[in-house]
Design an enzyme around this catalytic site. Structure first.
Site, PDB file in Angstrom:
ATOM      1  N   GLY A   3       0.426  -1.184  -0.156  1.00 58.32           N
ATOM      2  CA  GLY A   3      -0.063  -0.030   0.290  1.00 58.32           C
ATOM      3  C   GLY A   3       0.696   1.108   0.349  1.00 58.32           C
ATOM      4  N   LYS A   4       1.757   0.748  -0.816  1.00 60.51           N
ATOM      5  CA  LYS A   4       3.363   2.571  -0.221  1.00 60.51           C
ATOM      6  C   LYS A   4       2.142   3.222  -1.798  1.00 60.51           C
ATOM      7  CE  LYS A   4       5.944  -0.179  -1.599  1.00 60.51           C
ATOM      8  NZ  LYS A   4       5.977  -1.390  -2.228  1.00 60.51           N
ATOM      9  N   GLU A  16       7.679   4.423  -6.840  1.00 62.48           N
ATOM     10  CA  GLU A  16       8.742   3.881  -7.508  1.00 62.48           C
ATOM     11  C   GLU A  16       9.975   4.417  -7.416  1.00 62.48           C
ATOM     12  OE1 GLU A  16       7.980   0.722  -7.429  1.00 62.48           O
ATOM     13  OE2 GLU A  16       6.217   0.529  -8.112  1.00 62.48           O
TER      14      GLU A  16
END
Ligand SMILES: [Zn+2]
Length: 363
Positions: free
Chosen positions: A25-26, A96
């Site tokens: 869940g980043k 990312e």
């Protein structure tokens, strides 16, 4: 004077790192923070890596449906160029971030010094469960780190790392990042279920044999199992002796020796029977117990508990099962060795089976 101070405080930048395994869940957390900043009428700039095209060109792309517009960029240089045109932005988000290499650390530092709030999200570990650079550097210079956890796909406990699967099997440590002609996927896994395979060491399996009391028949059980496999597999036996009254001097390096012996045996055999004489909580060396030692081999082993089939063993069995389950070792079964004493009722044995959810055998 007071006004100037306030301005100084307002201009202090900060770095927030949101990290964890895949599916933890980043991106959602990054989006949540950015969206809140947007509601507060702050100007935000969001970057995503160009190679990440999971959810279309412009959005960031959490696994949920919430998305936010982001610049797809391939390098820190591109981010810098976009920042030149957006130098009035108050908040910078990077998703990312682990794909941007070491340079992104200086990028973050620079804009934090300019007074920006920088929020980055990225994988902390590779599929090999090794730190994914530059996450360690970003985490150490940040003001706040939030490590999120996915759920292990095997057991439902908090996940530890991302499991890479190739054609449904755990990937080897040295598998190339692109596997032509193979289907590849990732799962979140806990420490116990995260597996990295190594090509060079073909390793055997350990069968720990522990008893609820002395002279309970562990050797007999071991002989029974080794006879079963002797036709098709190579095996060896190791005995761990613990004795509280052991001479302390003799014990030095006992642990290192034992470890070496077990590791060597695992390389040469399909099965290694480790018979434990004495209790699981007795020390091998210093405070390091037999149980601690067993935990080192959690992934390569299973445990068989041997008990006498006699009245009154119930409590000892349950205590031992509980102890082994608490450290998450793989309990395979209970073996009752018939003794000359009065035997336990079949109903009690069935009851133990219900409580422990373990198979049993009476010999
Ligand atoms: Zn698990």
């Amino acid at each position: 004077m007071k006004g100037n101070e306030m301005e100084q405080v307002n201009r202090l930048g900060s770095l927030e790192v949101v990290t964890g395994s895949m599916f933890s869940g980043k991106s959602e957390e990054l989006i949540r923070r950015l969206r809140r900043a947007k509601y507060a009428k702050q100007k935000i700039v969001v970057f995503k890596h160009g190679i990440d095209n999971r959810y279309g060109e412009d959005g960031i792309f959490s696994h949920g449906k919430d998305s936010l517009e982001a610049y797809p960029v391939a390098s820190v240089e591109e981010m810098d160029k976009i920042m030149e045109k957006n130098i009035d932005a108050e908040v910078i988000g990077i998703d990312e971030v682990q794909f941007f290499g070491q340079e992104v650390v200086n990028f973050c530092k620079k804009y934090v010094e300019y007074g920006k709030r920088v929020i980055v999200a990225g994988l902390d570990m590779s599929f090999r469960a090794e730190p994914y650079h530059p996450m360690p550097e970003l985490m150490s210079i940040s003001d706040q780190v939030d490590k999120l956890h996915a759920i292990c796909m095997v057991c439902g406990k908090p996940a530890y790392a991302s499991q890479r699967l190739i054609d449904g099997k755990p990937a080897y440590y040295d598998d190339p990042l692109v596997m032509v002609g193979a289907t590849e996927n990732y799962e979140a896994r806990c420490r116990r279920h995260h597996i990295v395979r190594y090509r060079e060491n073909k390793r055997g399996k350990i069968c720990f044999i522990a008893g609820t009391e002395i002279n309970v028949g562990k050797k007999i059980v071991e002989d029974m199992y080794s006879k079963e496999i002797s036709e098709k597999a190579k095996y060896t036996t190791i005995v761990i002796k613990t004795n509280i009254s052991d001479n302390a001097e003799e014990k030095i390096d006992k642990l290192a020796e034992l470890r070496e012996k077990v590791n060597k045996s695992l390389l040469k055999n399909d099965f290694v029977f480790i018979r434990i004489t004495g209790g699981l909580l007795l020390p091998i060396e210093g405070n390091y117990s037999v149980l601690d030692f067993m935990c080192e081999y959690r992934k390569d082993s299973e445990v068989i508990i041997v008990s006498k089939n006699k009245k009154g063993s119930l409590n000892q069995i349950l205590l031992m099962v509980d102890l082994i389950k608490k450290v998450d070792l793989n309990l395979k079964k209970l073996v009752y060795k018939n003794s000359s004493e009065e035997k336990e009722n079949k109903e009690v044995i069935e009851r133990i089976k219900e409580i422990t959810k373990l198979k049993y055998e009476i010999i």
